[in-house]
Structure formats: structure tokens, C-alpha cells
Write a protein that holds these residues in place. Structure first.
Motif, PDB file in Angstrom:
ATOM      1  N   ASP A  24     -20.775 -28.298 -40.051  1.00 30.83           N
ATOM      2  CA  ASP A  24     -20.042 -29.387 -39.400  1.00 30.83           C
ATOM      3  C   ASP A  24     -20.965 -30.067 -38.407  1.00 30.83           C
ATOM      4  OD1 ASP A  24     -17.963 -31.071 -38.748  1.00 30.83           O
ATOM      5  OD2 ASP A  24     -16.490 -29.450 -38.677  1.00 30.83           O
ATOM      6  N   ALA A  58     -26.843 -28.183 -41.167  1.00 33.21           N
ATOM      7  CA  ALA A  58     -27.631 -27.941 -42.387  1.00 33.21           C
ATOM      8  C   ALA A  58     -27.344 -26.555 -42.960  1.00 33.21           C
ATOM      9  CB  ALA A  58     -29.114 -28.075 -42.064  1.00 33.21           C
ATOM     10  N   ASP A  99     -23.467 -25.187 -38.104  1.00 34.42           N
ATOM     11  CA  ASP A  99     -24.678 -26.012 -38.178  1.00 34.42           C
ATOM     12  C   ASP A  99     -24.433 -27.195 -39.112  1.00 34.42           C
ATOM     13  OD1 ASP A  99     -27.784 -25.218 -37.291  1.00 34.42           O
ATOM     14  OD2 ASP A  99     -27.660 -26.751 -38.856  1.00 34.42           O
ATOM     15  N   LEU A 118     -30.622 -27.158 -28.495  1.00 39.35           N
ATOM     16  CA  LEU A 118     -30.008 -28.319 -29.139  1.00 39.35           C
ATOM     17  C   LEU A 118     -30.453 -29.625 -28.485  1.00 39.35           C
ATOM     18  CD1 LEU A 118     -26.411 -27.002 -29.955  1.00 39.35           C
ATOM     19  CD2 LEU A 118     -28.515 -26.816 -31.282  1.00 39.35           C
ATOM     20  N   CYS A 174     -23.299 -22.490 -31.560  1.00 31.24           N
ATOM     21  CA  CYS A 174     -23.422 -23.911 -31.902  1.00 31.24           C
ATOM     22  C   CYS A 174     -24.837 -24.215 -32.408  1.00 31.24           C
ATOM     23  CB  CYS A 174     -23.173 -24.764 -30.658  1.00 31.24           C
ATOM     24  SG  CYS A 174     -21.512 -24.639 -30.035  1.00 31.24           S
TER      25      CYS A 174
HETATM   26  C1  LIG Z   1     -33.872 -26.192 -32.964  1.00 31.58           C
HETATM   27  S1  LIG Z   1     -32.646 -25.610 -34.053  1.00 31.58           S
HETATM   28  C2  LIG Z   1     -31.956 -24.256 -33.118  1.00 31.58           C
HETATM   29  C3  LIG Z   1     -31.341 -23.211 -34.004  1.00 31.58           C
HETATM   30  C4  LIG Z   1     -30.680 -22.013 -33.276  1.00 31.58           C
HETATM   31  N1  LIG Z   1     -29.744 -22.427 -32.242  1.00 31.58           N
HETATM   32  C5  LIG Z   1     -31.704 -21.083 -32.690  1.00 31.58           C
HETATM   33  O1  LIG Z   1     -31.877 -21.078 -31.469  1.00 31.58           O
HETATM   34  O2  LIG Z   1     -32.359 -20.366 -33.475  1.00 31.58           O
HETATM   35  C6  LIG Z   1     -31.368 -26.833 -33.946  1.00 31.58           C
HETATM   36  C7  LIG Z   1     -30.268 -26.634 -34.986  1.00 31.58           C
HETATM   37  O3  LIG Z   1     -29.200 -27.548 -34.715  1.00 31.58           O
HETATM   38  C8  LIG Z   1     -28.717 -28.086 -35.928  1.00 31.58           C
HETATM   39  N2  LIG Z   1     -28.069 -29.368 -35.610  1.00 31.58           N
HETATM   40  C9  LIG Z   1     -28.673 -30.528 -35.287  1.00 31.58           C
HETATM   41  N3  LIG Z   1     -27.755 -31.479 -35.023  1.00 31.58           N
HETATM   42  C10 LIG Z   1     -26.529 -30.893 -35.184  1.00 31.58           C
HETATM   43  C11 LIG Z   1     -25.190 -31.366 -35.076  1.00 31.58           C
HETATM   44  N4  LIG Z   1     -24.923 -32.629 -34.715  1.00 31.58           N
HETATM   45  N5  LIG Z   1     -24.177 -30.500 -35.351  1.00 31.58           N
HETATM   46  C12 LIG Z   1     -24.446 -29.221 -35.724  1.00 31.58           C
HETATM   47  N6  LIG Z   1     -25.699 -28.716 -35.826  1.00 31.58           N
HETATM   48  C13 LIG Z   1     -26.723 -29.547 -35.572  1.00 31.58           C
HETATM   49  C14 LIG Z   1     -29.949 -28.205 -36.804  1.00 31.58           C
HETATM   50  O4  LIG Z   1     -29.621 -28.258 -38.179  1.00 31.58           O
HETATM   51  C15 LIG Z   1     -30.734 -26.936 -36.413  1.00 31.58           C
HETATM   52  O5  LIG Z   1     -30.400 -25.862 -37.253  1.00 31.58           O
END
Ligand SMILES: C[S@@+](CC[C@H](N)C(=O)[O-])C[C@H]1O[C@@H](n2cnc3c(N)ncnc32)[C@H](O)[C@@H]1O
Length: 347
Positions: free
Chosen positions: A148, A132, A130, A169, A106
Motif C-alpha cells: 500500500d 514494492a 510497503d 523513509l 511502515c
Molecule cells: C530505504 S527503504 C527502508 C526499508 C526498511 N524500513 C528498512 O529500514 O530496512 C524505504 C522503503 O520504503 C518503501 N516506500 C517508499 N515510498 C513508500 C510509500 N509511499 N508507501 C509505502 N512504502 C514506501 C520503499 O519501497 C522501500 O522499501
């Protein structure tokens, strides 16, 4: 892959980290380096603010940038977790030859975790999801990326995934109980979830060397009203996640708490290395977290926000300041029913 996890379960108050009093330089100079989906152009649109690039469609929900600097930072954080877990991708263990069939990562970010998990577990089909489009266009045959919103109703089948990984997250999920309820509905009976989260309320020190009024904590305090405007719960600590997982119905909820040193101040070589990696992460991370929020929600001018961000890093470079923050790994399992799946969970 190493199998020993160096941390004790339910260790809610890990021992203090011993400081290296002989350190004189600022931070440890040790070497740190050591979709398949077709996406429409509109999904790829970005906006530029304060010299950083943000994903246009995510912007109201997620305030961190999506430029190369941020993607490098996310990969560095991944590397930091590998160090924390002695080379393991997660705490949950899978028997040799028993790869979990359906895996979801996620908020997969750059997709690095999903790709590495797919590589190690050829018997798994891994989806990295994700908001983005910051994942590579190429993937391994058993890994795919989907775009999504995790906060919307999930379209995956219920009781489907055998393992769900959800890391960092805290800035993304506003309604944690609903998110965790969706995890529960979509995980298969007997399947496991792993949440990895960290504190964002402030930084800590056991010996008082990080003052409450230090610029590092001033930065975190300034962000709190911004988090509140966005609906982010900045007070969450490990026990809150544990409690929410139990409330949702998960069993065997186990929490592993780690103190991560903010800077290369510890005496122990491994901790010093971790602290140095964190200092690198923070060198762009405080701007990534702070600049957008402080200027758009906190009433700060770009100059004021930049100053606050810059000053916040000063204590991290001072070996006399023994600051740390908490990382939590929380593992849980959904009951494997011997009879029928309860009606409310049938797809
Ligand atoms: C801090 S990053 C963590 C990325 C990854 N989990 C890691 O540990 O390397 C948070 C990620 O969550 C995604 N994100 C934020 N809100 C989201 C949502 N409502 N649904 C899906 N992805 C989301 C962002 O685009 C970002 O890529």
C-alpha cells in the motif's frame, strides 16, 4: 536480547569520534559479514535503467532500485542498526511477556525487521507495509506483508496499533506532518511509535578533514535539486521530527542522536566496525540513491552521474578523512486516556 542502549537520550550533539591515526590502509578489513497476500502480476512489474532494476509502480514516488543489490544493501543497513543498538531491534522497550498486540512496520523494505520482531514477540501480530513487493513470499504465522501507499489515507482502524516502527523513509515520505498525523490517529492510546531517520543534506566532520567541496559532499549537493523536484525535504534533522511528533499530539518524545562514521577511521573498535559496515553500505548506496535521480531529474548524462557517484566514494576510503552522518532514533507515546477516547480519534 541485550537491553542496554548505548546512547543517551536528548543527546543532540554527541561527542566527537576519536580517529585512529595509525590506520594506513583504505578501510578496515575486519570481517563485516558476520504475503500472505496474493499479488497480481502487474504489481510485480519492474523496469530496468542504467543497469539497475526499479519497481514500475513505485517509480514516480520512490527513486531507489529494487534489485538484489539494493535488497542486500537494505539488509546490511538492518545489520548496521543491530550493531548500533547492541543487538536490539528498537529503542522502545517492552516488558517481558507484554508483547504489543498490533504492530506496524511502515515501509518495511525486505521485511527483515518485521520478521525478526515477530520472532522475538510471539504475542504480537506484525504487519509490514510497503509500496514494492520485495518481501519474502513466506512469513511467520504472526507476520504478514501488505502492499500500500503510506501517503494515501490509511485503511487501518483508528487507535489500533500498539507499536509503529518507521525506519529510513526520508526518501519516501513527502508530506511528513500528514504522515505523522496518520501515525497518531492509528496508534492506540498508550501505544508507542519509533521513527529512525538519517541526514541526507551532506556529511560532516568535527575536525575539518571532510572539506565542504569534497567529492562526497559534491554528490550530496548535486542531489538537492533532484530531491526538491520530488518533494523530498532533504533538510530534515532529528529535532524536526521531534517537533512534528509533538505538534501531532505525541507525548514523551525522546530523541537519540548518533554519529555514524563514514569509513573505518575511528580508533574505537566498535565505531571502526560501524564505519566499515557503512562503507560497504555506501559502496552500492551512493549509486542506489544517486544514479536514477541524477540522470532523470538532475540533467546528468549516465557517464557524468557515474563519475560523480564513483568519485564520491574516494573520501570514504581515506583514513585521514573523518566523515560521519547522523542517525536519529525518536520515540514517542500517545496519551493513554483514562476516560473516553477523544471523538476525533474514535474509529
Ligand atoms: C530505504 S527503504 C527502508 C526499508 C526498511 N524500513 C528498512 O529500514 O530496512 C524505504 C522503503 O520504503 C518503501 N516506500 C517508499 N515510498 C513508500 C510509500 N509511499 N508507501 C509505502 N512504502 C514506501 C520503499 O519501497 C522501500 O522499501
Amino acid at each position: 536480547m541485550a537491553t542496554t542502549i548505548p546512547i543517551a537520550a536528548n543527546d543532540l550533539n554527541p561527542a566527537p569520534i576519536e580517529a585512529n591515526d595509525e590506520v594506513t590502509s583504505d578501510w578496515d578489513e575486519e570481517s563485516i559479514a558476520s504475503s500472505t497476500q496474493s499479488l497480481s502480476e502487474s504489481i510485480r512489474e519492474h523496469v530496468y535503467e542504467n543497469g539497475r532494476r526499479y519497481h514500475q509502480k513505485s517509480k514516480d514516488q520512490y527513486m531507489l532500485p529494487t534489485d538484489e543489490t539494493e535488497l542486500d544493501r537494505l539488509d546490511m543497513v538492518h545489520h548496521m542498526h543491530l550493531e548500533l543498538l547492541e543487538g536490539n531491534l528498537c529503542i522502545t522497550k517492552f516488558e517481558e511477556g507484554a508483547d504489543p498486540a498490533n504492530v506496524l512496520d511502515c515501509g518495511c523494505g525486505t521485511g527483515i525487521w518485521a520478521l525478526e520482531f515477530g520472532d522475538l514477540h510471539p504475542g504480537s501480530q506484525v504487519i509490514g507495509l510497503d509500496l514494492a513487493p520485495i518481501q519474502p513470499g513466506w512469513t511467520a504465522p504472526n507476520v504478514k506483508f501488505e502492499l500500500d501507499d503510506l501517503e494515501k489515507e490509511w485503511t487501518y482502524p483508528k487507535n489500533h496499533f500498539n507499536y509503529i516502527h518507521s525506519r529510513h523513509l526520508i526518501m519516501s515520505i513527502k508530506d511528513w506532518p500528514r504522515y505523522i498525523a496518520q501515525l497518531y490517529s492509528h496508534i492506540a492510546p498508550g501505544g508507542r511509535v519509533e521513527l529512525v531517520e538519517h541526514t541526507i543534506d551532506k556529511s560532516y566532520s568535527d575536525d575539518g578533514t571532510l572539506l565542504e567541496e569534497s567529492p562526497f559532499n559534491a554528490y550530496w549537493t548535486a542531489l538537492r535539486p533532484c530531491y526538491e523536484k520530488l518533494g523530498i525535504n532533504w533538510r530534515l534533522h532529528g529535532t524536526h521530527y521531534k517537533h512534528m511528533l509533538e505538534e501531532a499530539g505525541f507525548e514523551d518524545v525522546t530523541i537519540y542522536t548518533l554519529k555514524v562514521p563514514a569509513g573505518g577511521w575511528p580508533r574505537d573498535k566498535k565505531m571502526r566496525r560501524l564505519g566499515s559496515i557503512f562503507a560497504q553500505v555506501a559502496s552500492t548506496g551512493v549509486e542506489a540513491y544517486g544514479l536514477g535521480m541524477l540522470t532523470s531529474l538532475g540533467g546528468y548524462s549516465v557517464e557524468e552521474a557515474t563519475e560523480l557517484v564513483k568519485n564520491s566514494l574516494v573520501p570514504l576510503r581515506d583514513p585521514k578523512v573523518h566523515a560521519y552522518y547522523f542517525e536519529y532514533y525518536i520515540t514517542a507515546r500517545k496519551h493513554a486516556w483514562e476516560g473516553d477516547t477523544p471523538l476525533h480519534l474514535q474509529s
